[in-house]
Design a protein around this motif. Structure first.
Motif, PDB file in Angstrom:
ATOM      1  N   GLU A  59       0.826  -1.215   0.000  1.00  0.00           N
ATOM      2  CA  GLU A  59       0.000   0.000   0.000  1.00  0.00           C
ATOM      3  C   GLU A  59       0.857   1.260   0.000  1.00  0.00           C
ATOM      4  O   GLU A  59       0.599   2.203  -0.746  1.00  0.00           O
ATOM      5  N   ASP A  60       1.898   1.285   0.819  1.00  0.00           N
ATOM      6  CA  ASP A  60       2.758   2.473   0.899  1.00  0.00           C
ATOM      7  C   ASP A  60       3.524   2.694  -0.407  1.00  0.00           C
ATOM      8  O   ASP A  60       3.732   3.840  -0.837  1.00  0.00           O
ATOM      9  N   GLY A  61       3.949   1.613  -1.057  1.00  0.00           N
ATOM     10  CA  GLY A  61       4.683   1.736  -2.312  1.00  0.00           C
ATOM     11  C   GLY A  61       3.825   2.329  -3.416  1.00  0.00           C
ATOM     12  O   GLY A  61       4.303   3.151  -4.220  1.00  0.00           O
ATOM     13  N   VAL A  62       2.569   1.930  -3.473  1.00  0.00           N
ATOM     14  CA  VAL A  62       1.645   2.491  -4.469  1.00  0.00           C
ATOM     15  C   VAL A  62       1.455   3.981  -4.213  1.00  0.00           C
ATOM     16  O   VAL A  62       1.476   4.801  -5.138  1.00  0.00           O
ATOM     17  N   LYS A  63       1.290   4.349  -2.939  1.00  0.00           N
ATOM     18  CA  LYS A  63       1.120   5.769  -2.602  1.00  0.00           C
ATOM     19  C   LYS A  63       2.374   6.569  -2.923  1.00  0.00           C
ATOM     20  O   LYS A  63       2.289   7.742  -3.333  1.00  0.00           O
ATOM     21  N   ASP A  64       3.544   5.926  -2.754  1.00  0.00           N
ATOM     22  CA  ASP A  64       4.804   6.625  -3.071  1.00  0.00           C
ATOM     23  C   ASP A  64       4.874   6.990  -4.553  1.00  0.00           C
ATOM     24  O   ASP A  64       5.409   8.044  -4.916  1.00  0.00           O
ATOM     25  N   ILE A  65       4.356   6.112  -5.408  1.00  0.00           N
ATOM     26  CA  ILE A  65       4.328   6.416  -6.852  1.00  0.00           C
ATOM     27  C   ILE A  65       3.482   7.655  -7.094  1.00  0.00           C
ATOM     28  O   ILE A  65       3.867   8.547  -7.861  1.00  0.00           O
ATOM     29  N   TRP A  66       2.354   7.747  -6.444  1.00  0.00           N
ATOM     30  CA  TRP A  66       1.477   8.909  -6.625  1.00  0.00           C
ATOM     31  C   TRP A  66       2.102  10.173  -6.052  1.00  0.00           C
ATOM     32  O   TRP A  66       1.962  11.257  -6.614  1.00  0.00           O
ATOM     33  N   HIS A  67       2.818  10.014  -4.932  1.00  0.00           N
ATOM     34  CA  HIS A  67       3.523  11.163  -4.367  1.00  0.00           C
ATOM     35  C   HIS A  67       4.581  11.673  -5.350  1.00  0.00           C
ATOM     36  O   HIS A  67       4.730  12.890  -5.539  1.00  0.00           O
ATOM     37  N   ALA A  68       5.313  10.744  -5.943  1.00  0.00           N
ATOM     38  CA  ALA A  68       6.370  11.125  -6.886  1.00  0.00           C
ATOM     39  C   ALA A  68       5.801  11.855  -8.094  1.00  0.00           C
ATOM     40  O   ALA A  68       6.442  12.747  -8.663  1.00  0.00           O
ATOM     41  N   GLU A  69       4.585  11.487  -8.501  1.00  0.00           N
ATOM     42  CA  GLU A  69       3.924  12.136  -9.643  1.00  0.00           C
ATOM     43  C   GLU A  69       3.205  13.420  -9.222  1.00  0.00           C
ATOM     44  O   GLU A  69       2.603  14.093 -10.061  1.00  0.00           O
ATOM     45  N   LYS A  70       3.266  13.730  -7.923  1.00  0.00           N
ATOM     46  CA  LYS A  70       2.620  14.924  -7.364  1.00  0.00           C
ATOM     47  C   LYS A  70       1.114  14.931  -7.631  1.00  0.00           C
ATOM     48  O   LYS A  70       0.527  15.960  -7.987  1.00  0.00           O
ATOM     49  N   LEU A  71       0.512  13.762  -7.444  1.00  0.00           N
ATOM     50  CA  LEU A  71      -0.927  13.651  -7.657  1.00  0.00           C
ATOM     51  C   LEU A  71      -1.679  13.977  -6.373  1.00  0.00           C
ATOM     52  O   LEU A  71      -1.239  13.635  -5.283  1.00  0.00           O
ATOM     53  N   ARG A  72      -2.796  14.623  -6.539  1.00  0.00           N
ATOM     54  CA  ARG A  72      -3.622  14.992  -5.401  1.00  0.00           C
ATOM     55  C   ARG A  72      -5.050  14.511  -5.643  1.00  0.00           C
ATOM     56  O   ARG A  72      -5.488  14.388  -6.781  1.00  0.00           O
ATOM     57  N   GLY A  73      -5.789  14.242  -4.579  1.00  0.00           N
ATOM     58  CA  GLY A  73      -7.177  13.842  -4.731  1.00  0.00           C
ATOM     59  C   GLY A  73      -7.507  12.623  -3.898  1.00  0.00           C
ATOM     60  O   GLY A  73      -6.729  12.170  -3.048  1.00  0.00           O
ATOM     61  N   GLY A  74      -8.677  12.069  -4.189  1.00  0.00           N
ATOM     62  CA  GLY A  74      -9.177  10.959  -3.382  1.00  0.00           C
ATOM     63  C   GLY A  74      -8.704   9.595  -3.840  1.00  0.00           C
ATOM     64  O   GLY A  74      -9.169   8.579  -3.305  1.00  0.00           O
ATOM     65  N   GLY A  75      -7.806   9.528  -4.814  1.00  0.00           N
ATOM     66  CA  GLY A  75      -7.343   8.250  -5.329  1.00  0.00           C
ATOM     67  C   GLY A  75      -6.541   7.444  -4.340  1.00  0.00           C
ATOM     68  O   GLY A  75      -6.468   6.207  -4.442  1.00  0.00           O
ATOM     69  N   TYR A  76      -5.942   8.083  -3.350  1.00  0.00           N
ATOM     70  CA  TYR A  76      -5.062   7.405  -2.392  1.00  0.00           C
ATOM     71  C   TYR A  76      -5.796   6.311  -1.615  1.00  0.00           C
ATOM     72  O   TYR A  76      -5.189   5.313  -1.218  1.00  0.00           O
ATOM     73  N   LYS A  77      -7.085   6.482  -1.404  1.00  0.00           N
ATOM     74  CA  LYS A  77      -7.833   5.510  -0.603  1.00  0.00           C
ATOM     75  C   LYS A  77      -7.988   4.163  -1.321  1.00  0.00           C
ATOM     76  O   LYS A  77      -8.376   3.170  -0.701  1.00  0.00           O
ATOM     77  N   ARG A  78      -7.668   4.116  -2.632  1.00  0.00           N
ATOM     78  CA  ARG A  78      -7.802   2.868  -3.378  1.00  0.00           C
ATOM     79  C   ARG A  78      -6.553   1.997  -3.258  1.00  0.00           C
ATOM     80  O   ARG A  78      -6.569   0.825  -3.676  1.00  0.00           O
ATOM     81  N   ALA A  79      -5.479   2.521  -2.716  1.00  0.00           N
ATOM     82  CA  ALA A  79      -4.210   1.790  -2.674  1.00  0.00           C
ATOM     83  C   ALA A  79      -4.353   0.443  -1.962  1.00  0.00           C
ATOM     84  O   ALA A  79      -3.861  -0.588  -2.448  1.00  0.00           O
ATOM     85  N   LYS A  80      -5.021   0.428  -0.844  1.00  0.00           N
ATOM     86  CA  LYS A  80      -5.166  -0.810  -0.076  1.00  0.00           C
ATOM     87  C   LYS A  80      -5.947  -1.866  -0.857  1.00  0.00           C
ATOM     88  O   LYS A  80      -5.573  -3.047  -0.890  1.00  0.00           O
TER      89      LYS A  80
END
Length: 334
Positions: free
Chosen positions: A258-279
């Motif tokens: 879960e944390d690794g998927v979120k790290d990819i989004w952080h690196a892309e500087k993405l914002r929004g409600g997509g983070y809750k789908r990582a798990k």
């Protein structure tokens, strides 16, 4: 096949004395100066250009040239308003400025010989090959009209019970359709409208490419990760594409966690409600029934399709911005 254009010119002149040839050339030059081309703007913007209007437009002083369009070489024949052929067989010319000029000289020579003052060129639109010819002829004072390819096909069958393509026969059929008023006036956009047509065509092509690559991506994902729709939701969204570009296989998603998927989004500087789908993505990847044989090769394919989809999205954004700018150049666009 049409005969060589140089030989055709000589045949048109061989029966003339030097004095007659000089007089014919002078007359052709005078006709050339008086040529007047008519476009959709002149013929159609005042109202509907009816069949009677089309018949009236074809006058007795007009040379009617039918042209069969090819990718490299065109073929032309000429008739008068009564359908009598004035040319000696098909005249062939190349799809180039030099070829266009030779065709104009050939038509002017016929016009001078037969007392015609204006020239209309009828073409059967073949892909994009006729665009340059039409624009060049209109600029030189020759009206250009187009006939329906289906009408040419039907007329061909009536003429000799054959639908076979013939470079010598087709131009005459096209000219006869023009003579009978069975033609339309092509719309050739100008200025900003020409720019918009090209940009919109390019946008359509990019959209088709994007859909094609998305369909290929769907196919590969359905094989390696059948649950991908439930996991990612919107497959063409930036959250999904950024993950698939780095970890397209279920085993790689599990390894990321879960944390690794979120790290990819952080690196892309993405914002929004997509983070809750990582798990949920990681959970479904862990129980996926996807095919593992050939997975490494499919990974290459998925990364390739994802890259193309993202590249095309960026191109589309740029093209749409250009279209918006061009639209502002249209009067009263605001």
């Amino acid at each position: 096949m049409g005969r060589d254009s140089g030989k055709q010119k000589k045949e048109n002149m061989k029966a003339l004395s030097p004095e007659q040839e000089a007089g014919l050339k002078q007359k052709a030059e005078e006709i050339s100066k008086g040529l007047q081309s008519y476009t959709w703007r002149d013929l159609e913007t005042g109202g509907k250009f009816t069949h009677n209007d089309k018949l009236t437009f074809i006058r007795d002083d007009m040379l009617i040239v039918g042209c069969d369009i090819g990718s490299e070489r065109h073929y032309a024949r000429a008739i008068d308003a009564k359908g009598r052929e004035l040319s000696k067989g098909a005249y062939s010319f190349e799809n180039s400025a030099e070829g266009f000029q030779s065709a104009k000289d050939w038509a002017l020579c016929l016009a001078a010989q037969h007392g015609k003052n204006q020239i209309v060129l009828g073409v059967e639109p073949t892909g994009h090959y006729w665009f340059s010819l039409a624009a060049w002829m209109i600029a030189k004072g020759i009206s250009v009209v187009q006939v329906n390819p289906y009408a040419v096909k039907q007329t061909k069958e009536l003429a000799d019970n054959s639908q076979a393509k013939n470079d010598a026969k087709d131009p005459k059929l096209i000219a006869e359709l023009v003579k009978n008023g069975n033609y339309g006036v092509p719309y050739l956009p100008e200025d900003v409208y020409a720019e918009l047509r090209v940009l919109c065509t390019l946008r359509d092509q990019l959209m088709e490419d994007r859909v094609r690559n998305m369909n290929r991506l769907h196919r590969e994902m359905k094989i390696v990760f059948p649950e991908y729709r439930e996991a990612f939701g919107k497959i063409d969204g930036i959250f999904t594409l950024s993950v698939l570009a780095n970890a397209p296989l279920p085993s790689e998603l599990v390894a990321l966690g879960e944390d690794g998927v979120k790290d990819i989004w952080h690196a892309e500087k993405l914002r929004g409600g997509g983070y809750k789908r990582a798990k949920e993505i990681v959970r479904l990847a862990g129980v996926s029934a996807g095919l593992t044989q050939g997975a490494e090769a499919r990974k290459i394919a998925i990364v390739s399709f994802v890259g193309k989809v993202m590249e095309l999205a960026a191109e589309l954004e740029e093209i749409e911005a250009q279209i918006a700018l061009k639209c502002r150049e249209i009067p009263r666009a605001d």
